[in-house]
Design an enzyme around this catalytic site. Sequence first.
Site, PDB file in Angstrom:
ATOM      1  CD  GLU A 258      -3.116   0.837   2.181  1.00  0.00           C
ATOM      2  OE1 GLU A 258      -4.243   0.420   1.846  1.00  0.00           O
ATOM      3  OE2 GLU A 258      -2.814   1.120   3.364  1.00  0.00           O
TER       4      GLU A 258
ATOM      5  CE  LYS B  34     -12.384   3.362   0.153  1.00  0.00           C
ATOM      6  NZ  LYS B  34     -11.978   3.883   1.492  1.00  0.00           N
TER       7      LYS B  34
ATOM      8  CG  HIS C 256       6.446 -29.283   5.708  1.00  0.00           C
ATOM      9  ND1 HIS C 256       6.947 -30.550   5.489  1.00  0.00           N
ATOM     10  CD2 HIS C 256       7.153 -28.762   6.743  1.00  0.00           C
ATOM     11  CE1 HIS C 256       7.904 -30.795   6.375  1.00  0.00           C
ATOM     12  NE2 HIS C 256       8.055 -29.720   7.143  1.00  0.00           N
TER      13      HIS C 256
END
Length: 530
Positions: free
Chosen positions: A347, A493, A378
Amino acid sequence: MDRKGFLDSPSTKILQDLAVAPVDLTTPGIISQERVERFSLSIGGFTLSYATERVDEGVVSALTDLASERGLVSSMQAMQSGEVVNYIDNFPSESRPALHTATRAWVKEIPLTGNAEDIALRSKIEAQRLKDFLHQYRDAFTTIVQIGIGGSELGPKALHRALKGCCPSDKKVYFVSNIDPDNAAEVLQEIDCSKTLVVTVSKSGTTLETAVNEEFIADHFLKQGLHFRDHFIAVTCEGSPMDDRSKYLEVFHIWDSIGGRYSSTSMVGGVVLGFAYGFDVFFQLLEGAAAMDLAALAPQMSENLPMLAAMLGIWNRNFLGYPTSVIVPYSAGLEYFPAHLQQCGMESNGKSIAQTGEIIGFATSPILWGEVGTNSQHSFFQCLHQGSDVIPIEFIGFLDNQRGRDIVISGSTSSQKLFANMVAQSIALAKGRENTNPNKSFRGNRPSSLLVAERLTPYTMGALLAFYEHKIVFQGFCWGINSFDQEGVTLGKDLANQVLGIMQGQAKEGACLEAEALLKLFNSTQKKKS
């Protein structure tokens, strides 16, 4: 900062030439005792080893010159002293300081002036208010729920998890961030509301997800016969819609100059950490962060830990061309830390516009991700060792565990096994291993660094948090971008409000044809199934 631009710096051309034939880490004997000692730096309880990076003295010298040419030290001094660093030339922008360092400067009584002094004094006042509040109310609640999203959740959540192993607590802590109602509903199923304190965190006081979740949870409390003001407190900017002590049990303040992703050492993190572990633990975390703030002002890269790490990242990103970087802490306590760093890094520096307002022509933030070791060995380490992309790794490790409990099996403790795995992975990635069976061959030359401290404590965690904040900011200074805004979050948004209007039947037909088409598809296909 040099206004000529990153690509115009004299050392950029030198580094481009050096990147044509970087050091070969698979050369037998190259990772020698001499190299390990030469390519390391110990500052403030941390040791950074970069002997397994593809660098030599020529590269480090050129990176040092580049840091000087780009004015990294003076830019850091400007930021910490309260100068306006959050800006874009000739265009409307936030045009303000970035003063997260001031939220902890007061613990070491660092002399400041102007904006920085003001925020430091205010932070000290808020900290004392928090201390008084905890003295009065901490024993009245067994549980705290923090409502917030982005920097109001990721940093505090990572810090709370990190301190769990070394700081005793009888408090339960939950975080609600996602607007998905299942997030809040799951938490409500697990808590006793009558013994729960809710802290709502929003700088603006209008964050959609936070406002919705607060109302969702408040409705549940009301149905339990509980009063909002007896259980809800707020952390917000002065003058915001949430800055209302007639509504909340208490309101703590932050300021516009504190970016969300850099706000964990303000009341954004202070309230939940103080409630969980006590004010003294939060104070120790601030001490560690403040110490690293001072370390970030060291004038020479050879003595400046976050600057050195930043420039190694620049080398990997801009000159060796690696598009992603992975952070692997060998500590269960740092389980959520990579997610915080992902937000803080991407960001801050996921930008393609320079502070001059011009489109830039080079790479900025790598894609950041990570998981704790040895678990990650793993899962994705197969790709790190033998995948088609070279992915630099930042290892974080500690010599001792947090809880002081361990067991000796086959001649070694679990902590020793954990640390041995981290060191072994770094060497294996660098050296590789030849095999006549190509499927069992490791080409090596996979760069990594190791950042090691003795033990994960509140002080160490504060320093580690600030180390990465400064590393990220130094890279932004070097690239000439604004690491303190986040315009990239606004478009989606804005469109979400349009889509919501269509779903509610309140938008004019044709307001967003793309959304109408997608909603029609999903509604028609999924309703058929039901």
